[in-house]
Design an enzyme around this catalytic site. Structure first.
Site, PDB file in Angstrom:
ATOM      1  CE1 TYR A 174      -4.432   1.139   0.403  1.00 29.56           C
ATOM      2  CE2 TYR A 174      -3.221   3.009   1.249  1.00 29.56           C
ATOM      3  CZ  TYR A 174      -4.388   2.470   0.746  1.00 29.56           C
ATOM      4  OH  TYR A 174      -5.490   3.260   0.590  1.00 29.56           O
ATOM      5  CE1 TYR A 225      -5.309   5.822  -2.267  1.00 29.98           C
ATOM      6  CE2 TYR A 225      -7.476   6.638  -2.864  1.00 29.98           C
ATOM      7  CZ  TYR A 225      -6.578   6.238  -1.900  1.00 29.98           C
ATOM      8  OH  TYR A 225      -6.943   6.249  -0.585  1.00 29.98           O
TER       9      TYR A 225
END
Lengths: 144, 390
Positions: B290, B340
């Site tokens: 992440y 994203y």
């Protein structure tokens, strides 16, 4: 001061009221004496509900800081410095505030909270180097 | 090795990801998140070789910004799902959603679950915090009065703590941004494909010191979905199955209470995760970590055990995380350069790598992948998956 107005909840209203009187208080557990912040009903150490306020001197050490340069708060375009402070009185507790000195903070330096009165209802807690103990609210501008 | 309950070990490799689907990524999708969700779900089913009528579960995560399963199901003519999940949360819970879907499938509550995230994070709900309302959390009142409200500020605060404690530098953060952009250049789906240099990174404008623009991920419109089913069912489908070897959940770091802000919840989660899969850091062939910001990858490299604490920066600067390095990281370019989609595109990229279908950015012979959610800052929770080529 570049921020939003805080929205107190039922756990925190009395804390903000004390801050407005320029008192910095944390909770002390009636059962085990553990100090805690932010205001919550339960002691995380002994899981009991009873507590009372313990007024204390807002002091701590600098854990980190940023200089915010993006207009995250509508209407505030100038850079400002936010400091993350490890409270001396409460183990593990971190608090935030704007930095009220003309130089940048240093890692681990001792700092003292300073009450910044925004208006009649609202006071917030900012931070300054401990060596400037006699600092008056609003004496210094946040670092640009 | 960390003790793992026998029942949890029985979960290992019982379920699989059988398909992945994407919409195009953009700055303005021009459509609703409901439309994006439907498109990604159908694309993932097509990839798996399944029809919508075979779906009996839907799952998503969101922060009040997207279409839940109760809208997406009926919109696709699925009015009687046997299992669904509408998980509150951002990047901390992305991998938890797939983990929960795998548990539901392993338990027999559903057989084909599509996990999706649909997001107009640029054109509608700016995830970076610029100009949108504040999150509804009691912790916000102790930060917002000081103008401390947005993820780039919060992660910059933790990044500086790491710099102060371990000597991590801007050049370390920059090395990560440069490496991931080089990967994105080989990814036709990526939004940012023009290679950058360390000088480009250092010249990018300040957002919240110590973060520059190129420390921050994109804000993207788009959707991504993955299909979770039983390992047995996956073996009968179109694509080579990718097994869910481990799924783990963890706590996190409160804004207001934390003994060491340079250690994330991943440090506690990692031993459980690895033990469940029966592997260690040295067995991981590719890692999709992440990367809401450069720093979040650097701290995870430490907390997932790829390098000693405090050495994440030098590890990246050594080239270890490049496509030809010891541990290729964010082979798609990550949030920094691909787009994203709140964690799901990291899982989908891990699946592509394990299938051997990642094209010019393929890690040769990739068998085991780690993919992680946000390591537990801001929303005090984290989650992660270990996936394995069947």
């Amino acid at each position: 001061m570049p921020g939003y107005r805080p929205e107190p909840d039922r756990d925190s209203r009395a804390w903000w009221d004390r801050l407005a009187r320029h008192e910095f208080a944390v909770q002390e557990c009636d059962a085990c004496g553990t100090l805690r912040f932010p205001p919550r009903a339960f002691c995380a150490a002994c899981r009991q509900e009873g507590w009372h306020w313990r007024e204390t001197v807002p002091e701590g050490t600098v854990e980190s800081w940023i200089v915010s340069r993006q207009p995250f708060v509508p209407g505030h375009r100038d850079p400002y410095l936010v400091v993350m402070v490890r409270l001396t009185a409460v183990p593990g507790a971190l608090v935030y505030g704007n930095w009220r000195a003309e130089r940048q903070p240093e890692a681990g330096e001792r700092v003292r909270g300073t009450f910044t009165q925004v208006d009649e209802e609202l006071t917030v807690l900012d931070w300054a180097p401990e060596s400037r103990i006699a600092i008056r609210s609003g004496e210094n501008s946040p670092v640009r | 090795m960390t003790h793992v309950p026998k029942r949890l070990l029985e979960f290992t490799d019982r379920t699989a990801i059988a398909g992945v689907g994407y919409t195009p990524f953009s700055k303005d999708s021009g459509v609703s998140t409901l439309t994006l969700a439907c498109r990604a779900v159908l694309a993932a089913l097509e990839d798996a070789g399944l029809t919508p009528d075979e779906v009996d579960g839907l799952a998503t995560h969101r922060v009040g910004d997207s279409a839940p399963p109760t809208l997406v199901g009926p919109a696709l003519g699925l009015s009687d799902l046997s299992w669904h999940l509408d998980q509150f949360g951002g990047g901390s819970v992305s991998h938890a959603v797939v983990g929960q879907a795998a548990l539901a499938v392993a338990a027999g509550l559903a057989e084909v679950v599509v996990c999706y995230r649909a997001i107009n994070a640029r054109s509608e709900f700016r995830m970076g915090g610029t100009g949108r309302g504040l999150p509804a959390s009691p912790e916000v009142q102790y930060q917002a009065p000081y103008g401390y409200v947005a993820p780039p500020q919060q992660f910059a605060m933790y990044a500086r703590a790491h710099m102060l404690r371990y000597g991590t530098t801007a050049e370390h953060f920059g090395a990560l941004a440069v490496t991931q952009r080089a990967n994105a250049a080989k990814n036709p789906r990526a939004l940012m494909r023009t290679p950058i240099t360390l000088d480009d990174y250092l010249a990018s404008r300040w957002i919240a010191e110590p973060f520059r623009l190129l420390d921050c991920c994109l804000e993207t419109d788009g959707a991504c979905a993955v299909v979770v089913t039983t390992a047995e069912r996956a073996r009968s489908l179109r694509r080579h199955p990718v097994l869910v070897s481990a799924a783990a959940w963890g706590g996190g770091t409160s804004h207001l209470s934390c003994d060491d802000p340079t250690v994330t919840a991943a440090a506690a989660l990692a031993p459980r995760l690895y033990a469940q899969a029966g592997v260690g850091p040295a067995d991981i062939d590719v890692a999709e970590l992440y990367d809401c910001f450069t720093y979040s990858v650097i701290v995870q490299l430490e907390d997932y055990g790829f390098c000693p604490k405090g050495e994440g920066g030098p590890y990246v600067a050594s080239g270890a995380t490049a496509l030809d390095g010891a541990l290729p990281v964010n082979t798609h370019g990550g949030f920094l350069s691909e787009g994203y989609v709140h964690g799901v595109n990291h899982i989908a990229e891990a699946v592509s790598q394990l299938r051997g279908e990642a094209g010019d950015r393929q890690v040769p012979g990739a068998e085991v992948a780690l993919s992680t959610a946000q390591p537990g800052y801001v929303l005090p929770a984290t989650s992660a998956l270990i996936l394995r080529r069947a």
